[in-house]
Motif scaffolding. Structure first.
Motif, short mmCIF file in Angstrom:
data_model
loop_
_atom_site.label_atom_id
_atom_site.label_comp_id
_atom_site.label_asym_id
_atom_site.label_seq_id
_atom_site.Cartn_x
_atom_site.Cartn_y
_atom_site.Cartn_z
N GLU A 198 0.84 -1.19 0.00
CA GLU A 198 0.00 0.00 0.00
C GLU A 198 0.88 1.25 0.00
OE1 GLU A 198 -3.83 -1.21 2.35
OE2 GLU A 198 -2.88 0.49 3.36
N ALA A 199 1.80 1.27 0.97
CA ALA A 199 2.67 2.44 1.12
C ALA A 199 3.47 2.67 -0.15
CB ALA A 199 3.61 2.23 2.30
N HIS A 200 3.85 1.61 -0.82
CA HIS A 200 4.65 1.74 -2.04
C HIS A 200 3.87 2.45 -3.14
CE1 HIS A 200 6.87 0.03 -5.64
NE2 HIS A 200 7.81 0.68 -4.96
N SER A 201 2.54 2.29 -3.12
CA SER A 201 1.74 2.89 -4.18
C SER A 201 1.39 4.35 -3.90
CB SER A 201 0.46 2.08 -4.37
OG SER A 201 -0.42 2.33 -3.30
N PHE A 202 1.75 4.88 -2.73
CA PHE A 202 1.40 6.27 -2.40
C PHE A 202 2.40 7.25 -3.02
CE2 PHE A 202 -0.61 4.64 1.79
CZ PHE A 202 -1.72 4.24 1.08
N ASP A 203 2.03 8.57 -2.95
CA ASP A 203 2.89 9.59 -3.55
C ASP A 203 4.15 9.79 -2.73
OD1 ASP A 203 0.83 10.00 -5.39
OD2 ASP A 203 -0.17 11.37 -3.99
N ASN A 204 3.96 9.90 -1.42
CA ASN A 204 5.09 10.11 -0.53
C ASN A 204 5.08 9.03 0.53
OD1 ASN A 204 6.21 12.51 -1.57
ND2 ASN A 204 4.46 13.62 -0.71
N CYS A 205 6.21 8.86 1.19
CA CYS A 205 6.24 7.83 2.21
C CYS A 205 7.18 8.26 3.33
CB CYS A 205 6.63 6.53 1.54
SG CYS A 205 7.75 5.52 2.43
N ILE A 206 6.73 8.04 4.53
CA ILE A 206 7.52 8.38 5.71
C ILE A 206 7.71 7.11 6.52
CG2 ILE A 206 7.44 9.61 7.91
CD1 ILE A 206 5.80 11.74 6.36
N VAL A 207 8.94 6.81 6.84
CA VAL A 207 9.20 5.64 7.68
C VAL A 207 9.63 6.14 9.05
CG1 VAL A 207 10.48 3.50 7.91
CG2 VAL A 207 9.98 4.40 5.64
N MET A 208 8.95 5.67 10.07
CA MET A 208 9.27 6.10 11.44
C MET A 208 9.81 4.94 12.24
SD MET A 208 6.20 8.42 12.96
CE MET A 208 6.95 8.81 14.53
N ASN A 209 10.67 5.26 13.19
CA ASN A 209 11.13 4.26 14.15
C ASN A 209 11.48 4.97 15.45
OD1 ASN A 209 11.72 1.77 15.09
ND2 ASN A 209 13.74 1.63 14.13
N GLU A 210 11.02 4.48 16.55
CA GLU A 210 11.30 5.03 17.88
C GLU A 210 11.12 6.54 17.94
OE1 GLU A 210 15.14 3.51 18.75
OE2 GLU A 210 14.36 1.53 19.23
#
Lengths: 507, 368
Positions: A198-210
C-alpha cells in the motif's frame, strides 16, 4: 506551495520512558497521499493525534492547515477528517442512520445533507446498503462506512490510522481507489498502514522508528518494485536477520499417525436459510502450511471455528489427527495450538501468569512448566516484560506471547486465524520464520490471512468465496489458473471470474 | 492431570477477580459498607442512658454498685423506684431504657460468697439499643465485682436479663442474619455471573474452549473460586455480627457450613446459567439482579411465606433463599435440631442439582 502540515522539532513525552515522538521535523505535501509506516510503538498514532490536536506537544511546533491544532482546535475540526484505528460506528444503527448521526454531530444542515450523503455513498460504493445495519456489514464495508462518515465534513486534510487492518485485498483496492480520487479534488491524505505494498503505491512515504523519521521521500526512490521496497523498509527499521528458529529446534513432535493430519469432511454451516459455509472438504498432509484465503465474510472464520470446535457444524465434521472434533472434542483439541484473530490472552494477568496458566491448562507438571517457561522467555526475549500486564505489551510482543501460549504443549497442529493482522513487517517476518521452521519439523499449520505476501509462504491455498472453496492449489497453481503474476492479482482474478459465473447462471 | 488443570483455572480465576476493578469492588465494598452502615445507623455507642433502679437490698454493697453506674460515661439519670410496678411503668413509657433490680439478699449472699442474682430489664422494642445497653450494664457489674472482691476467680454475680416486649431481641438478630445471607448470595451470584461473560467480552473464552479442557473442568474452575470467596466472606460477616451485634451462634458449626455449601452451590448454578447466556458483563449484572430481587422478596425475609398468595407460595419451592433463611436463623439463633435442618436442606440439595445441571446444559449449548 504551503504544505498542509508543518512540524518543527516536535517532541511528545508521556509520563514514563522514552519520548513517543522525538525531535521530529516534517512537512506533509498538499493534495498528495502520504503514507506512514513503521514498527509497532514507533509513534505513528501519537503523531496523527498530535496533528489532529487531540494531544498537546511537549516541545516544538505543529501547524495544521495554517492553524495551531491546540489553540484553534474548533476551527481546525471543521477542516480535518480523522479516522482512528477503530472507528466508532454504531453497530445497531443502519448505514444511513450512522451517516445522519455524524452529519448532525458535524452540524451539517438539512438542505446540504442529502446531496452530501449521495456523494459520500457514491464514493464509498455503499449506496445499495443504506438500510443495512452497520453491525451486519463485512469488515471492509465497515471501514468504507467509517470513511464515508469521516468525509462528511468535506475535510481539506484526511488523517487515516491503519484503515485497512483486517480488510481483504479486494476491499483494500477499492478503498485506495476511493481515496486516490479524493486527492484529485485537492484533498491531502495522511495514511498510516502496516501494508508495505500500500505504502509503495502512495505519492510520498515516511518511515518512522522510535519516534524519529528514518526516511521521508518518494517510495519509488527506495525501490521500483514492491518486494524491493519491502526489503529496503525492513532494512531501514533495523533489519531482520534470521537465525535458525530456536522455537522449532526445541519443539518436540510427539505423535505420528495417518496420512492426513487435518481433515474437513463436507463441513456446512447454515444460519437461517443462508449458508455461511457449504460443501467444505479438504485434507491437509503432515507438515503442510495450508492457507484459507478469501474476502471478508466468505466463510473462512466460520470454517475455522467449526474445525476447532467453537461452532457446531450444521452438517459434516472435521478430524484432527484422526480424532473427530464432534465425537472426541477434548482429545481432538489436545493436538491443537490456536491463535485467535484478536489478542485473546488474559490482559489483566502478567506475561508470567499467562504463561504459567496456559502451561497448567495443558497439563504440564511443575518442573516441566518451569523449564518450558524459561525456554520460551529466552526464545521470545520476554525477560523485561515478565511482570507487565499482557494488555500493556506492545502489539508485536502480544503477538509473540499468543504464539508462545499456542505452541507451549508442542501441538502437532497449529490453527492460526489472521495471526498477523495489524502487526509490523519485522514482527511478521519473525513470525513466519518460526512457522516455516515448525512446519519443516512436521507441524501442520492451517492459517487465514489477508496479506498476500504471506499467502506465498503457504504450501497450499484454498480460496473461499460466498461460503465455498472456489479454488485449491499451491500459490503457483493458483497464479497459473488465474493467469496472474502476483498472488493479489490471482486472488482478485479468481473471485471476479467466479462472480461472472454466478451472474451468468442466474440469468 | 485434570486436578492440575483445574488448579490452574482456579488460580487464574482468583488473579482475574482480584485484578478486575469490578469484581474486586464487589467482594470488598458492599459487604463491609452495608454491615457498617447497618452498624452505624443503629448507633454503636449510646450515651445518656436513663436507668431505673429497684434497690431492695439497701446496703453499702448495693449503693456501691449503683454509684458505679452513676459514674460511668454512658448513664445519665439514675431513678430510684420503690416497686416492680413503677419499673414496668417507666419502661413502658420509655422514660428509662433499662432497669436494675437488686434483691433483698444481694449483699448477704455476696459477702458470704454465694451466687447472687441481679436482674436487668431491657426495652426489647428498641432491639439494637437494648443489646448495646445490656453490654454496658454487664461490663459495669463485672467491673464492680472485680474491684470490690478482687480475690474471686469465679464471678458470683449472675446477671439475669429480661427483654420486655421482645424477649429474644428477635428483630435485630434476624435482620442481621438475613443480611449476611443476602450479601453472601449476591456476591456468589454476581461473581459467577461475571466470570464467563467477562471472558466472552475479552475474547479469552475461545482460547479456553480450544484448549484440551473439558467443559466439566471449565465449570469446576468457574465454580470453586466464587465458592471459596463467598464462604470466607460469610465467615467474616458472621464473626462481625457476633462481635458488633452480639448475635449469638448457638447451633452446630459443621451443619452451618454444610448447609452454606449446598446453598452456595445452588446460587452458583444460577449465576453460571446467567453467565452462559450473557454476552457482556453488563447483561450479566442485570441478569443477576433480575433473579436476586424477586428471590429475596419471595424468601420470607420481608413477609412470611405463609402470608403470600398460593401462587407465589408454590414458586417459593424453587427459591433457594427461602430454605436457607430458615436454616440460617435456626442454626445461628436457635440450635435447630438436625431433622428440621434436613427438612429444609433436602429441597436445597434438589435445587442445587437442578440449577447446576441447567447451567452446564446451557454452557454446552451456548458453545455454538
Amino acid at each position: 506551495m504551503i504544505p498542509s502540515v508543518e512540524i518543527k522539532n516536535l517532541t511528545k513525552q508521556f509520563a514514563q520512558g522514552e519520548p513517543a515522538i522525538d525531535n521530529l521535523t516534517l512537512n506533509i505535501e498538499k493534495g498528495k497521499i502520504t503514507g506512514l509506516i513503521g514498527p509497532d510503538g514507533a509513534g505513528k498514532t501519537t503523531l496523527i493525534r498530535l496533528i489532529a490536536g487531540l494531544l498537546t506537544p511537549s516541545k516544538g511546533e505543529i501547524t495544521t492547515l495554517e492553524l495551531s491544532p491546540v489553540q484553534q482546535r474548533d476551527l481546525l475540526n471543521t477542516k480535518i477528517g480523522y479516522m482512528p484505528q477503530k472507528f466508532g460506528l454504531y453497530e445497531d444503527l443502519s448505514v444511513i442512520e450512522n451517516l445522519n448521526l455524524y452529519a448532525d454531530l458535524k452540524g451539517i444542515l438539512k438542505p446540504e445533507k442529502e446531496e452530501l450523503f449521495n456523494k459520500v455513498l457514491d464514493i464509498t460504493d455503499l449506496n445499495n446498503f443504506r438500510p443495512r445495519l452497520a453491525g451486519a456489514l463485512s469488515g471492509g464495508m465497515k471501514q468504507k462506512l467509517g470513511l464515508a462518515c469521516t468525509l462528511l465534513g468535506k475535510p481539506d486534510l484526511l488523517l487515516l490510522d491503519e484503515p485497512s487492518v483486517g480488510v481483504d485485498p479486494i476491499s483494500r483496492r477499492e478503498l485506495i481507489k476511493m481515496v486516490r480520487e479524493l486527492t484529485d479534488e485537492g484533498m491531502t491524505i495522511f495514511w498510516s498502514t502496516a501494508y508495505l505494498d500500500e505504502a509503495h503505491s502512495f505519492d510520498n512515504c515516511i518511515v518512522m522508528n522510535e519516534g524519529k523519521i528514518i526516511y521521508s521521500g518518494l517510495p519509488h526512490n527506495l525501490s521500483e518494485t514492491t518486494t524491493g521496497f519491502e526489503e529496503k523498509v525492513i532494512e531501514l527499521m533495523g533489519g531482520f536477520n534470521p537465525e535458525p528458529s530456536e522455537l522449532a529446534e526445541k519443539f518436540e513432535l510427539k505423535e505420528d499417525n495417518g496420512e492426513y493430519v487435518i481433515e474437513a469432511l463436507d463441513l456446512a454451516k447454515k444460519y437461517g436459510d443462508f449458508y455461511a459455509v457449504k460443501n467444505n472438504t479438504f485434507h491437509i498432509k503432515k507438515g503442510e502450511i495450508f492457507g484459507l484465503l478469501g474476502p471478508n465474510g466468505a466463510g473462512k472464520s466460520t470454517s475455522f471455528k467449526m474445525m476447532c470446535g467453537l461452532a457446531t457444524p450444521t452438517r459434516g465434521t472435521a478430524k484432527i489427527m484422526g480424532q473427530d472434533i464432534l465425537k472426541n472434542p477434548s482429545k481432538a483439541r489436545s493436538y491443537l495450538g490456536y491463535m485467535a484473530q484478536k489478542f485473546s490472552l488474559y490482559g489483566d494477568m502478567s506475561v508470567l501468569q499467562n504463561l504459567s496458566f496456559f502451561s497448567g491448562v495443558y497439563g504440564l507438571n511443575i518442573f516441566q512448566r518451569k523449564e518450558k517457561i524459561n525456554e520460551i522467555v529466552d526464545i521470545f526475549h520476554f525477560k523485561k516484560y515478565l511482570d507487565r500486564d499482557a494488555k500493556e505489551l506492545p502489539l508485536g510482543y502480544k503477538q509473540r506471547l499468543s504464539l508462545a501460549c499456542a505452541v507451549m504443549h508442542n501441538p502437532p497442529v497449529l490453527f492460526l486465524d489472521e495471526p498477523t493482522s495489524g502487526v509490523d513487517p519485522i514482527t511478521r517476518r519473525e513470525f513466519w520464520h518460526h512457522i516455516k521452521a515448525l512446519s519443516k519439523k512436521g507441524v501442520t499449520v492451517m492459517v487465514t490471512t489477508h496479506f498476500m505476501d504471506e499467502a506465498e509462504f503457504c504450501d497450499r491455498i484454498s480460496l473461499f468465496y460466498k461460503g465455498e472453496a472456489i479454488a485449491t492449489g499451491s500459490p503457483k497453481e493458483l497464479k497459473t489458473m488465474a493467469n496472474a503474476k502476483t498472488m493479489e492479482e490471482a486472488f482478485v482474478g479468481l473471485i471476479r471470474e467466479r462472480e461472472r459465473e454466478i451472474v451468468k447462471s442466474e440469468r | 492431570m485434570p486436578i492440575r488443570r483445574i488448579i490452574s483455572l482456579i488460580k487464574k480465576e482468583f488473579i482475574l477477580i482480584w485484578k478486575d476493578p469490578n469484581s474486586r469492588m464487589l467482594i470488598i465494598v458492599p459487604p463491609l459498607l452495608q454491615l457498617f452502615i447497618f452498624a452505624h445507623a443503629a448507633t454503636m455507642e449510646v450515651r445518656n442512658i436513663d436507668m431505673a433502679v429497684l434497690d431492695k437490698s439497701q446496703t453499702l454493697q448495693s449503693r456501691n454498685l449503683i454509684s458505679e453506674f452513676q459514674h460511668s460515661k454512658w448513664f445519665k439519670k439514675i431513678i430510684l423506684v420503690e416497686n416492680e410496678n413503677q419499673v414496668a411503668q417507666m419502661i413502658k413509657a420509655k422514660k428509662v431504657q433499662i432497669a436494675l433490680c437488686l434483691n433483698t439478699d444481694f449483699a448477704t449472699r455476696l459477702l458470704s460468697n454465694k451466687q447472687t442474682n441481679v436482674q436487668l430489664i431491657l426495652d426489647g422494642r428498641q432491639t439494637n439499643l437494648a443489646g448495646i445497653v445490656n453490654g454496658y450494664a454487664t461490663t459495669i457489674i463485672g467491673q464492680y465485682e472485680a474491684q470490690y472482691f478482687p480475690k474471686r476467680n469465679v464471678p458470683k454475680i449472675n446477671i439475669e436479663i429480661r427483654n420486655w416486649f421482645n424477649p429474644n431481641l428477635i428483630f435485630l438478630w434476624y435482620t442481621v442474619v438475613s443480611l449476611v445471607t443476602i450479601l453472601a448470595t449476591s456476591i456468589a451470584l454476581v461473581l459467577t455471573a461475571l466470570s464467563i461473560a467477562r471472558e466472552r467480552e475479552m475474547g479469552t473464552f475461545d482460547q479456553l474452549i480450544v484448549s484440551p479442557l473439558s467443559s466439566f473442568e471449565i465449570l469446576m474452575g468457574k465454580i470453586i473460586p466464587p465458592l471459596i470467596i463467598s464462604l470466607i466472606l460469610a465467615t467474616i460477616m458472621g464473626i462481625f455480627t457476633n462481635i458488633f451485634f452480639q448475635v449469638p451462634f448457638v447451633g452446630s458449626v459443621p451443619l452451618y457450613y454444610f448447609s452454606m455449601l449446598i446453598y452456595l452451590l445452588s446460587v452458583l448454578g444460577i449465576g453460571l446459567f446467567i453467565s452462559s447466556i450473557c454476552k457482556t458483563q453488563q447483561q450479566a449484572i442485570l441478569g443477576a439482579f433480575t433473579f436476586q430481587m424477586p428471590a429475596i422478596l419471595l424468601s420470607g425475609y420481608i413477609s412470611p411465606v405463609e402470608d403470600m398468595p398460593m401462587f407465589f407460595q408454590t414458586i417459593t419451592w424453587l427459591n433457594p433463599v427461602r430454605f436457607f433463611l430458615v436454616i440460617m436463623k435456626g442454626v445461628c439463633l436457635k440450635n435447630m435440631p438436625a431433622e428440621y435442618v434436613y427438612q429444609n436442606l433436602i429441597p436445597l440439595i434438589f435445587i442445587a442439582i437442578l440449577t447446576l445441571s441447567a447451567a452446564s446444559w446451557m454452557f454446552k449449548r451456548n458453545l455454538d
